[in-house]
Design a protein around this motif. Sequence first.
Motif, mmCIF file in Angstrom:
data_model
loop_
_atom_site.group_PDB
_atom_site.id
_atom_site.type_symbol
_atom_site.label_atom_id
_atom_site.label_comp_id
_atom_site.label_asym_id
_atom_site.label_seq_id
_atom_site.Cartn_x
_atom_site.Cartn_y
_atom_site.Cartn_z
ATOM 1 N N LEU D 166 0.870 -1.008 0.009
ATOM 2 C CA LEU D 166 0.171 0.345 -0.218
ATOM 3 C C LEU D 166 1.133 1.195 -0.044
ATOM 4 N N THR D 167 1.937 1.342 0.977
ATOM 5 C CA THR D 167 2.636 2.313 0.901
ATOM 6 C C THR D 167 4.040 2.055 0.732
ATOM 7 N N ALA D 168 4.409 1.429 -0.306
ATOM 8 C CA ALA D 168 5.570 1.168 -1.416
ATOM 9 C C ALA D 168 6.711 2.191 -1.936
ATOM 10 N N TRP D 169 5.030 3.122 -2.638
ATOM 11 C CA TRP D 169 5.483 3.618 -3.649
ATOM 12 C C TRP D 169 6.395 5.305 -2.863
ATOM 13 N N LEU D 170 5.911 5.001 -1.941
ATOM 14 C CA LEU D 170 6.472 6.360 -1.358
ATOM 15 C C LEU D 170 8.131 6.943 -1.609
ATOM 16 N N PRO D 171 8.250 7.866 -2.125
ATOM 17 C CA PRO D 171 9.441 7.763 -1.839
ATOM 18 C C PRO D 171 10.651 8.070 -0.412
ATOM 19 N N ASP D 172 11.611 7.442 -0.899
ATOM 20 C CA ASP D 172 12.569 6.885 0.279
ATOM 21 C C ASP D 172 12.606 8.097 1.815
ATOM 22 N N PHE D 173 12.547 9.171 1.538
ATOM 23 C CA PHE D 173 12.417 10.286 2.336
ATOM 24 C C PHE D 173 11.918 10.506 3.255
ATOM 25 N N LEU D 174 10.183 9.223 2.841
ATOM 26 C CA LEU D 174 9.203 9.783 3.213
ATOM 27 C C LEU D 174 8.927 8.283 4.320
ATOM 28 N N ASN D 175 10.359 7.831 4.028
ATOM 29 C CA ASN D 175 10.417 6.139 4.656
ATOM 30 C C ASN D 175 9.194 6.304 6.103
ATOM 31 N N PHE D 176 9.265 7.322 6.905
ATOM 32 C CA PHE D 176 8.624 6.814 8.422
ATOM 33 C C PHE D 176 6.878 7.192 7.492
ATOM 34 N N LEU D 177 6.922 6.868 6.993
ATOM 35 C CA LEU D 177 5.563 6.477 6.359
ATOM 36 C C LEU D 177 4.797 5.720 6.378
ATOM 37 N N LYS D 178 5.407 4.972 5.356
ATOM 38 C CA LYS D 178 5.184 3.716 5.637
ATOM 39 C C LYS D 178 4.883 2.204 6.300
ATOM 40 N N ILE D 179 4.001 1.865 5.758
ATOM 41 C CA ILE D 179 3.896 0.539 7.040
ATOM 42 C C ILE D 179 4.180 0.083 7.801
ATOM 43 N N PRO D 180 5.278 -0.450 6.888
ATOM 44 C CA PRO D 180 6.430 -1.676 7.795
ATOM 45 C C PRO D 180 7.070 -0.801 8.737
ATOM 46 N N TRP D 181 7.499 0.141 8.254
ATOM 47 C CA TRP D 181 8.144 1.139 9.169
ATOM 48 C C TRP D 181 7.619 1.177 10.607
ATOM 49 N N LEU D 182 6.543 2.372 10.239
ATOM 50 C CA LEU D 182 5.363 2.103 11.098
ATOM 51 C C LEU D 182 5.337 1.040 12.149
ATOM 52 N N PHE D 183 4.857 -0.058 11.378
ATOM 53 C CA PHE D 183 4.686 -1.299 12.610
ATOM 54 C C PHE D 183 5.700 -1.576 13.308
#
Lengths: 283, 284, 228, 227
Positions: D166-183
């Motif tokens: 779902l959030t894989a398309w986000l650029p790397d600098f927005l890593n902290f919005l990616k679901i696996p990171w948040l998880f």
Amino acid sequence: MNILKNFLLQLDRRIIYAAIALAVTIPLVLHFAVPLKPSPIVQSLFDALEALPPKSKVILSFDYGPSTLPENDPMAFAFARHLLTRNHRIYMMALWATGARNLDHTIEQVIEKEFPGKVYGVDYVKLGYKAGDEGLINTLFKDFKGMYTTDGHGTNINDIPMMKDITTLEDFDMILNVGSGRPGTKEWIQYAGDRGNIPIGGAVTAVEALLLYPYYPRQLKGLLGGLQGAAEYETALISKYPQFGTTGRQAQVYMGPQAVAHCVILLLVILGNVSYFLGRRRK
Amino acid sequence: MSLFLSVLTLSPLNYEYFAFDKINLFVILILLVTAILFFVLKARRGKTLSIRKIAGLEAVEEAVGRATEMGKSVLFVPGSRDLDDLQTLAGLSILGSVARMTAQYEARLDVPVNRSLVMAAGQETVKEAYLAVGRPDLYRPEMVHYITDEQFGYVAALEGIMVRERPAACFYMGAFLAESLILAETGNSIGAIQVAGTAMPVQLPFFVAACDYTLIGEELFAAAAYLSQDRRMMGSLKGQDVGKAVAMFAIVIGSLLATIVALTGSSFVGSLFRAFIRLFALNY
Amino acid sequence: MTMWDMIVLWIGGAMTLMIFSFLYKDNPFYKFAEHLFVGVSAAFWMVKAIQTTMIPNMWAAIWPKSVTGILHAAQHTEPNYVRLIPLGLGLLLLSRLMPRIAWLSRWAMAVLIGFTSGTYLVRYLQSDFIAQIRSTLIPLVVVTPQGLDVIQSLLNCVLVFGVLCALMYFFFSLEHRGVVGGISRAGIWVLMVAFGASFGYTVMARISLLIGRIDYLGEWLQSFGKIL
Amino acid sequence: MKKRVPLIIIFCVGTLFVLAIFLPFPPFPAMEGEVSVWFDILKGFAFVLGGGNLIRVTADKIRKGHPDRFYLWVTLVGFFGMLVVGLLQLGGPIAPGGDFTTEGLWFRRIYDGIFAPCMAAIFSTLAFFVSSAAYRAFRAKNREATILLIAAFVILLGRTPLGNSLTAWLPDFLNFLKIPWLFEKILMYPNTAGQRAILIGIALGIISNSLRLILGVERSYLGGERS
């Protein structure tokens, strides 16, 4: 719209139950499997087993009852396959009374079926269940054969070839615990791993896994958490040893229904909130 | 303190008779025990100590009252573990207070248990509660009855009791495992008021989600003191607060020291920090 | 599959369905399974207690000669008379069966309660009080060779202040008003995140259990196919 | 005598076990292990009380003509059946070591046919209860409930392949919005903070409760009234 509103507001819990039952059954019937990449914590345990020299002595402890079979059995199966393929020696025991049956199950389903060439007493031994929980681990540290005077079949322990050079727990090269509670991986860490500096590998239910992350990587070589961890381990095993491509996919087959059911639950959470806001507006 | 510790641990003391490697544990133990004792004794001398309201406990009496009005029973589950778990003992203490209420209100009390030892202790507890409020005539030993040691056999029986007897109030107080949500959801389906309390971190979310009130961790152990309104027991709660203050103080000092080390790299503060950490070292 | 395996599988499948029928509503099938399970499981643990504890750890320890040839563990061992103590305590416990001396059973209970409280006191002091404080002594800012790591610093702050606020929530002496009220409210939020996270995490485990059961029922259904 | 002696016993035994961990010489280090064994033996004795109670309560109900008599008989038959089959080890060699896995043992057949399926079936009903609780309890009723909801939702999403893509398309600098990171971060930081505070609180609760028991401040379960 109104029909939907009333449906949501008066949703019978039995409809939810039916939805979950279908979400699990249909993918299971259709054999819908989910590919998974091993996460670092799983890969690290796999690598630790790979790194052991052949003929290493490994304890496989069955510390789970029938209630968590679906999560724990695939883990035990995968460990047994991996260990025997690498020509290690497996010492199977159980801290749980109800674990003894699962131990037998692994021998019947995996070892006898897939490894007919392996010899009982030389490649694997069934030590069985002993009472005492974590106290048993303590005792095994002092005197292994004093506690296990016979194997699970009643044969004198000294007549079993692979028991010859065992006196204490410290003689083992690794301890693998498949567990679902107390006593389990945490107790193996506290009473055996920390004390005797024996590498410990854990394979536990998802609930337990949450409590064990803090022990990795120092006190725990790696951890399979729940069905997902088991499926990841299977992936690692199959990619290295493709001969298990057909037999070794228990957890992966279970992951399909798992993923679908998860989506259904997410949907239920959303629907629950929709119904809550609809109900509030009506008031 | 750190100086004192290092002097103690470095000096040629005789380790054969006292585990000096655990001296930090001993010091903290004495500190906490003294704090609790101090307030217990202070309370015994008649000093009134104020304790904040705990919502879940305010609800207990209300729930028993409602069961009485509706002519329905009160179900009490003291957890699913044996007497060798302190949570079970805490649950039994709460049972004592609940039994006093059911005796006063003349409400029916049902306590199914899954351990024989818990049954024995539970019977004593309930009997004494009925005696204490002067209603021994209402006491029946069958109020506390054994089902089976098997966790899920016990759960099956509890589900059956809930849907058939339809208790108006359900209390789950003690150590719970996976059964927590099965009980709470079944109780919810029959519309009972449910108050739960446990110190099992994994099970707390289920109780929080499905029960009306939940005693979280420490509150379970405080409940008996609170419900009994016994002054000495209340005093021990004040002692616990000293423990929390110690913990908070230690965390503030420790993380401040660590921050200073991270920012300045000062070796003096570094050694201070290491000495401080040794206070909390574990030597099994 | 032997005939016995087949019969066991049939009964097991039927029992599973009877238990599941409770989800629709309480019914005679569930009642049957429930009552049978209660009886069988109570006896199961009783037999286990006798065979794995009473005989090897008490009987065989006190009187090893009596079980020579039956119990391998007991061969050639000296009697362990310390185990007469639990035997005595056990008999005290059974005094409950005779109302006149039932109060003696409290002595046995007192030993158990003393044991539980003593061991719990130090165990929790070590593993939960001291060890948890120790793990929270971390720097609030994290400096790497590249400079300040803002995100990691924020996360560390969340951890340290989270613990502090949530601890404030548990204070019994202070009413939740004013500053204390504000901090403990933040503490409740931290607790809510923890509860939400661990609930979400556990869902997975619970689903796997059902998958296992439905798979078992599939096997059960297939066994009918083999017969027909 | 009836009330004083138990209090003295608790005090002595409790203090002994608190001090035992500071005393490194025999018998203290091995004491906890030994007494745990005693505890298991005592549980064995207690089964006589528990099992007896189960039979008495069930038989009483049958005698009084309880409407569920038939089912109460099922309990009694199940209990005595399993007891006899288990103690006599019917169908297999006598091995008091407690191994019930021998092929042909009736104990094992009942375990496989009744005990294990019932246990697993009841446990698995949790899947249903979890879903209905998710529908009902995770509602944004107030700020606290909303926080609970968001945390649970992110973690649930993180456990599905869907959430990861779902959030894989986000650029790397927005890593902290990616679901696996948040998880991962929710589990490791705020979750740990909450759990830790709960654990510290529990430890204090246990210390204080143990102390109340050892000192005899708390004594309701012994049938002695509070003073």
